[in-house]
Each structure stands twice: as structure tokens, then as C-alpha cells.
Design an enzyme around this catalytic site. Structure first.
Site, PDB file in Angstrom:
ATOM      1  N   LYS A   1       0.830  -1.212   0.000  1.00  0.00           N
ATOM      2  CA  LYS A   1       0.000   0.000   0.000  1.00  0.00           C
ATOM      3  C   LYS A   1       0.862   1.259   0.000  1.00  0.00           C
ATOM      4  O   LYS A   1       0.592   2.204  -0.726  1.00  0.00           O
ATOM      5  CB  LYS A   1      -0.953   0.025   1.210  1.00  0.00           C
ATOM      6  CG  LYS A   1      -1.904  -1.166   1.274  1.00  0.00           C
ATOM      7  CD  LYS A   1      -2.928  -1.023   2.393  1.00  0.00           C
ATOM      8  CE  LYS A   1      -2.321  -1.057   3.780  1.00  0.00           C
ATOM      9  NZ  LYS A   1      -1.859  -2.399   4.218  1.00  0.00           N
TER      10      LYS A   1
ATOM     11  N   ARG B   1      -9.785   0.692   9.069  1.00  0.00           N
ATOM     12  CA  ARG B   1      -9.394  -0.676   9.401  1.00  0.00           C
ATOM     13  C   ARG B   1     -10.475  -1.405  10.187  1.00  0.00           C
ATOM     14  O   ARG B   1     -10.297  -2.577  10.514  1.00  0.00           O
ATOM     15  CB  ARG B   1      -8.139  -0.623  10.266  1.00  0.00           C
ATOM     16  CG  ARG B   1      -6.856  -0.999   9.542  1.00  0.00           C
ATOM     17  CD  ARG B   1      -5.722  -0.767  10.518  1.00  0.00           C
ATOM     18  NE  ARG B   1      -4.567  -1.540  10.261  1.00  0.00           N
ATOM     19  CZ  ARG B   1      -3.467  -1.076   9.650  1.00  0.00           C
ATOM     20  NH1 ARG B   1      -3.423   0.138   9.162  1.00  0.00           N
ATOM     21  NH2 ARG B   1      -2.421  -1.847   9.530  1.00  0.00           N
TER      22      ARG B   1
ATOM     23  N   ARG C   1      11.300  -6.397   4.963  1.00  0.00           N
ATOM     24  CA  ARG C   1      11.168  -4.955   5.226  1.00  0.00           C
ATOM     25  C   ARG C   1      11.709  -4.625   6.613  1.00  0.00           C
ATOM     26  O   ARG C   1      12.310  -3.576   6.810  1.00  0.00           O
ATOM     27  CB  ARG C   1       9.694  -4.549   5.118  1.00  0.00           C
ATOM     28  CG  ARG C   1       9.464  -3.054   5.280  1.00  0.00           C
ATOM     29  CD  ARG C   1       8.042  -2.671   4.946  1.00  0.00           C
ATOM     30  NE  ARG C   1       7.151  -2.859   6.079  1.00  0.00           N
ATOM     31  CZ  ARG C   1       5.836  -2.667   6.019  1.00  0.00           C
ATOM     32  NH1 ARG C   1       5.261  -2.324   4.884  1.00  0.00           N
ATOM     33  NH2 ARG C   1       5.090  -2.830   7.092  1.00  0.00           N
TER      34      ARG C   1
ATOM     35  N   ARG D   1      11.594  -1.167  11.479  1.00  0.00           N
ATOM     36  CA  ARG D   1      10.328  -1.127  12.219  1.00  0.00           C
ATOM     37  C   ARG D   1      10.219  -2.331  13.135  1.00  0.00           C
ATOM     38  O   ARG D   1      10.307  -3.470  12.687  1.00  0.00           O
ATOM     39  CB  ARG D   1       9.155  -1.123  11.226  1.00  0.00           C
ATOM     40  CG  ARG D   1       8.620   0.253  10.936  1.00  0.00           C
ATOM     41  CD  ARG D   1       7.534   0.213   9.913  1.00  0.00           C
ATOM     42  NE  ARG D   1       6.355  -0.531  10.356  1.00  0.00           N
ATOM     43  CZ  ARG D   1       5.224  -0.574   9.670  1.00  0.00           C
ATOM     44  NH1 ARG D   1       5.131   0.078   8.528  1.00  0.00           N
ATOM     45  NH2 ARG D   1       4.195  -1.252  10.117  1.00  0.00           N
TER      46      ARG D   1
ATOM     47  N   ARG E   1      -0.666  -9.155  13.442  1.00  0.00           N
ATOM     48  CA  ARG E   1      -1.185  -8.088  12.570  1.00  0.00           C
ATOM     49  C   ARG E   1      -2.060  -8.683  11.474  1.00  0.00           C
ATOM     50  O   ARG E   1      -3.107  -8.129  11.132  1.00  0.00           O
ATOM     51  CB  ARG E   1      -0.033  -7.296  11.964  1.00  0.00           C
ATOM     52  CG  ARG E   1       0.576  -6.336  12.987  1.00  0.00           C
ATOM     53  CD  ARG E   1       1.981  -5.954  12.623  1.00  0.00           C
ATOM     54  NE  ARG E   1       2.076  -5.213  11.396  1.00  0.00           N
ATOM     55  CZ  ARG E   1       3.204  -5.139  10.667  1.00  0.00           C
ATOM     56  NH1 ARG E   1       4.289  -5.779  11.049  1.00  0.00           N
ATOM     57  NH2 ARG E   1       3.238  -4.413   9.575  1.00  0.00           N
TER      58      ARG E   1
HETATM   59  P1  ADP Z   1       0.877  -2.265   8.033  1.00  0.00           P
HETATM   60  O1  ADP Z   1      -0.273  -2.037   7.109  1.00  0.00           O
HETATM   61  O2  ADP Z   1       2.087  -2.785   7.331  1.00  0.00           O
HETATM   62  O3  ADP Z   1       0.529  -3.065   9.251  1.00  0.00           O
HETATM   63  P2  ADP Z   1       0.687   0.427   9.094  1.00  0.00           P
HETATM   64  O4  ADP Z   1       1.782   1.414   9.088  1.00  0.00           O
HETATM   65  O5  ADP Z   1      -0.522   0.731   8.287  1.00  0.00           O
HETATM   66  O6  ADP Z   1       1.376  -0.914   8.592  1.00  0.00           O
HETATM   67  O7  ADP Z   1       0.213   0.129  10.596  1.00  0.00           O
HETATM   68  C1  ADP Z   1       1.115  -0.174  11.629  1.00  0.00           C
HETATM   69  C2  ADP Z   1       0.344  -0.300  12.949  1.00  0.00           C
HETATM   70  O8  ADP Z   1      -0.256   0.975  13.284  1.00  0.00           O
HETATM   71  C3  ADP Z   1      -0.822  -1.285  12.959  1.00  0.00           C
HETATM   72  O9  ADP Z   1      -0.407  -2.605  13.248  1.00  0.00           O
HETATM   73  C4  ADP Z   1      -1.709  -0.684  14.064  1.00  0.00           C
HETATM   74  O10 ADP Z   1      -1.224  -1.010  15.350  1.00  0.00           O
HETATM   75  C5  ADP Z   1      -1.535   0.806  13.890  1.00  0.00           C
HETATM   76  N1  ADP Z   1      -2.576   1.403  13.001  1.00  0.00           N
HETATM   77  C6  ADP Z   1      -2.349   1.995  11.798  1.00  0.00           C
HETATM   78  N2  ADP Z   1      -3.506   2.419  11.241  1.00  0.00           N
HETATM   79  C7  ADP Z   1      -4.499   2.081  12.114  1.00  0.00           C
HETATM   80  C8  ADP Z   1      -5.922   2.220  12.100  1.00  0.00           C
HETATM   81  N3  ADP Z   1      -6.573   2.798  11.080  1.00  0.00           N
HETATM   82  N4  ADP Z   1      -6.622   1.750  13.168  1.00  0.00           N
HETATM   83  C9  ADP Z   1      -6.003   1.175  14.203  1.00  0.00           C
HETATM   84  N5  ADP Z   1      -4.658   0.992  14.277  1.00  0.00           N
HETATM   85  C10 ADP Z   1      -3.906   1.437  13.247  1.00  0.00           C
END
Ligand code: ADP
Length: 194
Positions: A14, A89, A128, A134, A146
């Protein structure tokens, strides 16, 4: 406005595709993951609380991310549109987003879903983790959590957007350019009807 929800499990690509789409269509990129990591880097109270959950691979509370998106929408009233990356999400987030956009006299144009199988996702995320540093990409248990959170809480959003006739699936396996090409042709076909 062109408002795209870029959808897909962690590691689907994404972030990579968002960068290319914002450049081509002059959109604003709203990644809740990036916004949360920036709060962590600034050591804000919100960031410190979010970090505890993110390090376990759990979602942060809906009201936190909805609040962040609300203020970004308010700050960017005159734009060609937005790419929502990693948001919504949960069903509550999707409903809140529809409401916020309609208050601004706009709406989601489409959800573009990058489809990648679990095995490939884990491989990509571990890779990654080595480059990005990260914490949540470096441990297989956190990654699996996740993906589990995604399957339980996020994947059902497919039905939410299908009911609005906005869901479009894209094969997320292939070269970055091939996938970008597929996203652009989908946008071109949607653009004709909106
Ligand atoms: P990825 O899609 O690779 O998991 P993100 O950077 O989108 O990476 O998200 C990393 C973490 O941030 C998630 O595992 C969650 O803990 C938190 N997070 C990100 N966006 C949201 C959201 N919209 N609602 C709840 N938690 C979120």
C-alpha cells in the site's frame, strides 16, 4: 474529488503504490500508520500509548485514528483528493470516514484492494523489517498477530464497500510497475462512471 481507499493486508504494498498514485493524480496521502509513527517519534502522549499496542501488532482505538483523520481533512479542504492508506481498518472507522467526507460534501470514490497471500506477506514483512528497522516487522509472532487483526477486523470491510459498489480487487503480486499499471487502469475505468 478522487478519494481512494487503498486496501490490503500488512505488506501488500500500500505504501509503495500510494507514493506513485499521489504523484500521478496529485492526491494527499493519509497513512494512519505514518501519522502514528510520527507521533511516536515526537514522543507525544498519544504516540506513547499507541506504541504499546503497535508493538504487539494490535490496532489502536478507533477514536484515536478517526481524530487524526478528521484534523487532516480539515487542514486540506482544497485538494484533488485523498489516498487513505491503512485506514479505515474497522467498520466503525469506515462509517466515521463516510460521515466526515459527507460533511465536506464529498465521498469515497473507490476501494482498491491489493490481494497477496499470507506466505508472501510474511516474507515481505520480515525483509522490510531488516531495512526499515520497524519493530513490528521484525518478529514473526507480531506479524502473524497483525495479519490476524486484519483478517478479523479489517477484511470484513470488503463487504461494506461491495454493498456501496465501490470494491475493486487488484492482484498484488508482480512488479511494482505492473501493479501500478493495474491500479491506474482500474481508476481510469472507475473515473468514467463517477
Ligand atoms: P501495516 O499495514 O504494514 O501493518 P501500518 O503502518 O498501516 O502498517 O500500521 C502499523 C500499525 O499501526 C498497525 O499494526 C496498528 O497497530 C496501527 N494502526 C495503523 N492504522 C491504524 C488504524 N486505522 N486503526 C487502528 N490501528 C492502526
Amino acid at each position: 474529488m478522487l478519494n481512494i481507499v487503498l486496501f490490503g493486508p500488512p505488506g501488500a504494498g500500500k505504501g509503495t503504490q500510494s507514493e506513485k498514485l499521489i504523484e500521478k493524480y496529485q492526491l494527499i496521502h493519509l497513512s494512519t500508520g505514518d501519522l502514528l509513527r510520527s507521533e511516536i517519534a515526537q514522543q507525544t502522549e498519544l504516540g506513547m500509548k499507541a506504541k504499546l499496542l503497535m508493538d504487539k501488532g494490535e490496532l489502536v482505538p478507533d477514536e484515536v485514528v478517526i481524530g487524526m483523520i478528521r484534523s487532516k481533512l480539515d487542514q486540506n479542504k482544497s485538494t484533488n483528493g485523498f489516498i487513505f492508506d491503512g485506514f479505515p481498518r474497522t467498520a466503525a472507522q469506515a462509517e466515521a470516514l463516510d460521515k466526515l467526507l459527507s460533511e465536506n460534501n464529498t465521498a469515497i470514490s473507490c476501494m482498491l484492494a491489493l490481494e497477496v497471500d499470507n506466505e508472501e506477506l510474511t516474507k515481505r514483512l520480515l525483509l522490510r523489517g531488516k531495512d526499515s528497522g520497524r519493530a513490528d516487522d521484525q518478529n514473526e509472532d507480531i506479524i502473524r498477530n497483525r495479519i490476524k487483526e486484519y483478517n478479523n477486523k479489517t477484511a470484513p470491510l470488503k463487504d461494506y464497500y461491495t454493498a456501496q459498489r465501490k470494491f475493486h480487487a487488484i492482484n498484488g503480486i508482480g512488479s511494482v510497475e505492473e501493479i501500478f499499471g493495474a491500479l491506474c487502469s482500474e481508476i481510469a475505468s472507475i473515473h468514467q462512471v463517477i
